[in-house]
Design an enzyme around this catalytic site. Structure first.
Site, PDB file in Angstrom:
ATOM      1  N   THR A   1      -0.735   0.178   4.711  1.00 41.29           N
ATOM      2  CA  THR A   1      -0.799   0.403   6.163  1.00 41.29           C
ATOM      3  C   THR A   1      -0.889  -0.935   6.881  1.00 41.29           C
ATOM      4  O   THR A   1      -1.642  -1.818   6.468  1.00 41.29           O
ATOM      5  CB  THR A   1      -2.036   1.263   6.516  1.00 41.29           C
ATOM      6  OG1 THR A   1      -1.975   2.465   5.749  1.00 41.29           O
ATOM      7  CG2 THR A   1      -2.071   1.595   7.995  1.00 41.29           C
ATOM      8  N   THR A   2      -0.105  -1.065   7.944  1.00 40.86           N
ATOM      9  CA  THR A   2      -0.121  -2.306   8.729  1.00 40.86           C
ATOM     10  C   THR A   2      -0.934  -2.085  10.003  1.00 40.86           C
ATOM     11  O   THR A   2      -1.270  -0.951  10.355  1.00 40.86           O
ATOM     12  CB  THR A   2       1.311  -2.734   9.075  1.00 40.86           C
ATOM     13  OG1 THR A   2       1.990  -1.625   9.684  1.00 40.86           O
ATOM     14  CG2 THR A   2       2.060  -3.183   7.843  1.00 40.86           C
TER      15      THR A   2
ATOM     16  N   HIS B   1      12.380  -1.648  14.055  1.00 43.05           N
ATOM     17  CA  HIS B   1      11.919  -0.526  13.232  1.00 43.05           C
ATOM     18  C   HIS B   1      12.214   0.793  13.940  1.00 43.05           C
ATOM     19  O   HIS B   1      12.457   0.819  15.153  1.00 43.05           O
ATOM     20  CB  HIS B   1      10.414  -0.619  12.977  1.00 43.05           C
ATOM     21  CG  HIS B   1      10.041  -1.641  11.944  1.00 43.05           C
ATOM     22  ND1 HIS B   1       9.867  -2.973  12.244  1.00 43.05           N
ATOM     23  CD2 HIS B   1       9.829  -1.522  10.601  1.00 43.05           C
ATOM     24  CE1 HIS B   1       9.558  -3.640  11.147  1.00 43.05           C
ATOM     25  NE2 HIS B   1       9.538  -2.782  10.123  1.00 43.05           N
TER      26      HIS B   1
ATOM     27  N   LYS C   1       7.253   4.153  14.438  1.00 41.77           N
ATOM     28  CA  LYS C   1       6.289   3.112  14.032  1.00 41.77           C
ATOM     29  C   LYS C   1       5.202   2.961  15.094  1.00 41.77           C
ATOM     30  O   LYS C   1       5.496   2.821  16.278  1.00 41.77           O
ATOM     31  CB  LYS C   1       7.017   1.782  13.801  1.00 41.77           C
ATOM     32  CG  LYS C   1       6.097   0.702  13.267  1.00 41.77           C
ATOM     33  CD  LYS C   1       6.874  -0.440  12.658  1.00 41.77           C
ATOM     34  CE  LYS C   1       5.943  -1.545  12.169  1.00 41.77           C
ATOM     35  NZ  LYS C   1       4.994  -1.110  11.149  1.00 41.77           N
TER      36      LYS C   1
HETATM   37  N1  LIG Z   1       3.494  -2.457   3.575  1.00 43.21           N
HETATM   38  C1  LIG Z   1       4.717  -1.940   3.548  1.00 43.21           C
HETATM   39  O1  LIG Z   1       5.581  -2.330   2.739  1.00 43.21           O
HETATM   40  C2  LIG Z   1       5.061  -0.822   4.488  1.00 43.21           C
HETATM   41  C3  LIG Z   1       6.325  -0.225   4.488  1.00 43.21           C
HETATM   42  C4  LIG Z   1       6.551   0.846   5.330  1.00 43.21           C
HETATM   43  C5  LIG Z   1       5.546   1.319   6.163  1.00 43.21           C
HETATM   44  N2  LIG Z   1       4.336   0.692   6.155  1.00 43.21           N
HETATM   45  C6  LIG Z   1       3.196   1.177   6.948  1.00 43.21           C
HETATM   46  O2  LIG Z   1       2.637   2.289   6.285  1.00 43.21           O
HETATM   47  C7  LIG Z   1       2.001   3.158   7.223  1.00 43.21           C
HETATM   48  C8  LIG Z   1       2.516   4.597   7.022  1.00 43.21           C
HETATM   49  O3  LIG Z   1       3.908   4.637   7.290  1.00 43.21           O
HETATM   50  P1  LIG Z   1       4.720   6.023   7.188  1.00 43.21           P
HETATM   51  O4  LIG Z   1       6.068   5.686   7.669  1.00 43.21           O
HETATM   52  O5  LIG Z   1       4.538   6.660   5.863  1.00 43.21           O
HETATM   53  O6  LIG Z   1       3.928   6.894   8.299  1.00 43.21           O
HETATM   54  P2  LIG Z   1       3.963   8.467   8.476  1.00 43.21           P
HETATM   55  O7  LIG Z   1       5.264   9.032   8.034  1.00 43.21           O
HETATM   56  O8  LIG Z   1       3.499   8.705   9.895  1.00 43.21           O
HETATM   57  O9  LIG Z   1       2.838   9.011   7.470  1.00 43.21           O
HETATM   58  C9  LIG Z   1       1.477   8.770   7.681  1.00 43.21           C
HETATM   59  C10 LIG Z   1       0.681   9.678   6.758  1.00 43.21           C
HETATM   60  O10 LIG Z   1      -0.714   9.387   6.929  1.00 43.21           O
HETATM   61  C11 LIG Z   1      -1.398  10.626   7.105  1.00 43.21           C
HETATM   62  N3  LIG Z   1      -2.621  10.419   7.866  1.00 43.21           N
HETATM   63  C12 LIG Z   1      -2.773  10.190   9.196  1.00 43.21           C
HETATM   64  N4  LIG Z   1      -4.064  10.092   9.494  1.00 43.21           N
HETATM   65  C13 LIG Z   1      -4.742  10.236   8.332  1.00 43.21           C
HETATM   66  C14 LIG Z   1      -6.104  10.220   7.986  1.00 43.21           C
HETATM   67  N5  LIG Z   1      -7.070  10.058   8.909  1.00 43.21           N
HETATM   68  N6  LIG Z   1      -6.443  10.382   6.680  1.00 43.21           N
HETATM   69  C15 LIG Z   1      -5.504  10.577   5.750  1.00 43.21           C
HETATM   70  N7  LIG Z   1      -4.185  10.622   6.012  1.00 43.21           N
HETATM   71  C16 LIG Z   1      -3.831  10.450   7.302  1.00 43.21           C
HETATM   72  C17 LIG Z   1      -0.422  11.489   7.856  1.00 43.21           C
HETATM   73  O11 LIG Z   1      -0.810  12.854   7.761  1.00 43.21           O
HETATM   74  P3  LIG Z   1      -0.412  13.878   8.962  1.00 43.21           P
HETATM   75  O12 LIG Z   1       1.070  13.910   8.974  1.00 43.21           O
HETATM   76  O13 LIG Z   1      -1.068  15.132   8.529  1.00 43.21           O
HETATM   77  O14 LIG Z   1      -1.008  13.276  10.197  1.00 43.21           O
HETATM   78  C18 LIG Z   1       0.846  11.176   7.054  1.00 43.21           C
HETATM   79  O15 LIG Z   1       0.846  11.888   5.839  1.00 43.21           O
HETATM   80  C19 LIG Z   1       2.299   2.538   8.599  1.00 43.21           C
HETATM   81  O16 LIG Z   1       1.204   1.723   8.976  1.00 43.21           O
HETATM   82  C20 LIG Z   1       3.521   1.660   8.348  1.00 43.21           C
HETATM   83  O17 LIG Z   1       3.624   0.574   9.244  1.00 43.21           O
HETATM   84  C21 LIG Z   1       4.075  -0.357   5.340  1.00 43.21           C
END
Ligand SMILES: NC(=O)c1ccc[n+]([C@@H]2O[C@H](COP(=O)([O-])OP(=O)(O)OC[C@H]3O[C@@H](n4cnc5c(N)ncnc54)[C@H](OP(=O)(O)O)[C@@H]3O)[C@@H](O)[C@H]2O)c1
Length: 240
Positions: free
Chosen positions: A76-77, A135, A139
């Site tokens: 997570t970022t 992005h 995001k």
């Molecule tokens: N480091 C890297 O290489 C990289 C690459 C890509 C993305 N990222 C980062 O990774 C993060 C997630 O990206 P994504 O695209 O997967 O987002 P996403 O599709 O919005 O998924 C987020 C997930 O987190 C869950 N969530 C939200 N609040 C929560 C909580 N309090 N406790 C537990 N789970 C919770 C959501 O559940 P619900 O749907 O039920 O709310 C959903 O399953 C972002 O910060 C993004 O910037 C990092």
């Protein structure tokens, strides 16, 4: 390896596919709907937690996993201000913690090119540096964690740069980052040095989320059975 996926959104699903292909088991999948399942007893089934959720909840999730004695990969970022606390907790609990603003192998090589280019540009004041990141519209944070990492590397390696600014004019001591949000873009970063005579640009373009997912699983494999604080440079054996 038994994996707990904390966050089962776009990244959680991509990581699951890679993990299963590499012979691992996914034993827990947490979303905001079943957060109560993140209790220590459930987490204890896993060898590693891979956390990709949202900036506002990452600290709490990561600390819960580390406190339960589980190694954590954090993708997570947008929560950099709390990373030190997570690193200290990992050391206290004698578990492993690895956070990366970007898990893609290509981006981690791009980071090294960025540092080298910044150091080469010392003494070339006619060039103005800037970063563009694009992005998908879902995001939540801006600028991207990757763009912040790129800016930090420039600040460390290019004399006279002290800070980054978002979507702002180019002050002499700052690195401007321009954040663009466009449907369906997994992640594109460009660093440009621009002068009246010419431009030098380096770009990394992710074609899908698969590279981030593979890097996160490789990182999880790397920290398996270890304790301490690690980075993608350790995983990829990048020297210096
Ligand atoms: N480091 C890297 O290489 C990289 C690459 C890509 C993305 N990222 C980062 O990774 C993060 C997630 O990206 P994504 O695209 O997967 O987002 P996403 O599709 O919005 O998924 C987020 C997930 O987190 C869950 N969530 C939200 N609040 C929560 C909580 N309090 N406790 C537990 N789970 C919770 C959501 O559940 P619900 O749907 O039920 O709310 C959903 O399953 C972002 O910060 C993004 O910037 C990092």
């Amino acid at each position: 390896m038994k994996i707990a996926l904390i966050g089962y959104g776009k990244m959680g699903h991509a990581i699951e596919q890679v993990a299963l292909k590499r012979g691992h088991d996914v034993v827990l999948r947490i979303t905001s709907a079943n957060r109560q399942d993140m209790a220590a007893a459930h987490l204890a089934q896993a060898d590693v937690a891979i956390e990709f959720t949202a900036p506002a909840v990452a600290r709490e999730n990561v600390l819960a996993c580390l406190s339960a004695g589980i190694n954590v990969i954090s993708g997570t970022t947008g929560w950099n201000e709390n990373l030190g606390e997570a690193q200290a907790k990992a050391i206290e609990k004698q578990v492993a913690f690895l956070h990366a603003s970007n898990f893609s192998i290509g981006v981690n090589i791009f980071f090294e090119v960025n540092k080298l280019l910044a150091s080469l540009m010392n003494g070339q004041p006619e060039y103005n540096v800037s970063i563009d990141e694009t992005h998908h519209t879902g995001k939540k944070d801006a600028p991207s964690g990757t763009a912040i990492t790129l800016a930090g590397q420039i600040i460390q390696n290019l004399d006279g740069k002290e800070k980054w600014v978002l979507n702002d004019i180019n002050e002499a001591d700052s690195v401007p980052i321009f954040a663009h949000r466009v449907e369906d873009v997994p992640g594109t970063h460009t660093v440009t040095y621009s002068s009246a005579i010419d431009d030098i640009s380096i770009t990394h373009t992710a074609h899908s989320r698969d590279g981030f997912a593979l890097g996160a699983v490789l990182a999880a494999e790397f920290i398996f059975g270890k304790h301490g604080v690690f980075s993608m440079k350790d995983v990829l054996k990048i020297k210096n």
